[in-house]
Enzyme design. Sequence first.
Site, PDB file in Angstrom:
ATOM      1  CG  ASP A   1      -1.902   1.183   1.163  1.00 38.48           C
ATOM      2  OD1 ASP A   1      -2.768   1.182   0.271  1.00 38.48           O
ATOM      3  OD2 ASP A   1      -1.789   2.108   1.988  1.00 38.48           O
TER       4      ASP A   1
ATOM      5  CD  GLU B   1      -1.941   6.334   2.623  1.00 34.08           C
ATOM      6  OE1 GLU B   1      -2.551   7.269   2.053  1.00 34.08           O
ATOM      7  OE2 GLU B   1      -2.490   5.279   2.973  1.00 34.08           O
TER       8      GLU B   1
ATOM      9  CG  HIS C   1      -6.615   6.265   4.405  1.00 40.41           C
ATOM     10  ND1 HIS C   1      -6.966   5.931   3.119  1.00 40.41           N
ATOM     11  CD2 HIS C   1      -7.774   6.394   5.079  1.00 40.41           C
ATOM     12  CE1 HIS C   1      -8.289   5.879   3.012  1.00 40.41           C
ATOM     13  NE2 HIS C   1      -8.795   6.167   4.203  1.00 40.41           N
TER      14      HIS C   1
ATOM     15  CG  ASP D   1      -4.651   1.714   4.973  1.00 36.96           C
ATOM     16  OD1 ASP D   1      -5.098   1.687   6.137  1.00 36.96           O
ATOM     17  OD2 ASP D   1      -4.832   2.676   4.208  1.00 36.96           O
TER      18      ASP D   1
ATOM     19  CD  GLU E   1     -10.218  15.474   0.593  1.00 35.66           C
ATOM     20  OE1 GLU E   1     -10.816  14.398   0.767  1.00 35.66           O
ATOM     21  OE2 GLU E   1     -10.580  16.540   1.140  1.00 35.66           O
TER      22      GLU E   1
END
Length: 221
Positions: free
Chosen positions: A7, A9, A150, A155, A52
């Site tokens: 995963d 980010e 997150h 995750d 965001e």
Amino acid sequence: MRQLIIDTETSGLDFDKDRIIEVGCLELINGVFTGNKFHQYYKPDEIEISSESERIHGLSNKFLSKFNAFEDEIETFMSFVGESQLIIHNAQFDITMINNALKRSGTSLIDIESTICTLEIAKKKFPGSKNNLNALCRRFCISLESREKHGALTDSFLLLQVYQELLGGKQQTLSLKLQSKEKQLSRSFSKESNKFVNAKISSEEEKSHKEMLKGLINNLW
């Protein structure tokens, strides 16, 4: 077989502009987590993390400023990846971000066709339903207590559980255990049956048995 749950980010959702700022990987050998993992933060160079994105993962430019950029550490990451098959939720996004970084570094790209996308598996399994990681965790009763924000490593652990459930999960494991138990019982019964068929009671054993029965109150034999 070596597989990696992966995963990432990112600083935002723009494939050309944005950068990878966190990577988490879990190593599986023959489908079982080995305990070996990879986790690292990266600064996004001069890219400003969107508000965001920061709201989602909680990573800021200030926090990440002390780390190297992903491109500067990409050899370490690719060394960990090796020839392993990658398991990713929404592989199209993560692989595109990773491959863009590989392009900028002049390194060979990852073939997305060789990856397993759990989002695509979920869409086929549950058409018309929400299939993001949160929704799948709720569907499979996987605790989201650790997911305040997150995070690539958090995750990855959630995705590992989701992936196992998509493959059949606890029911599959139980079924395999039952099948194995049935085979063991079958083999045991077969062996024991041979013993029973070949067994012979000696006259002394028969005499001892009759003497024992005489001592029983309300003997039915």
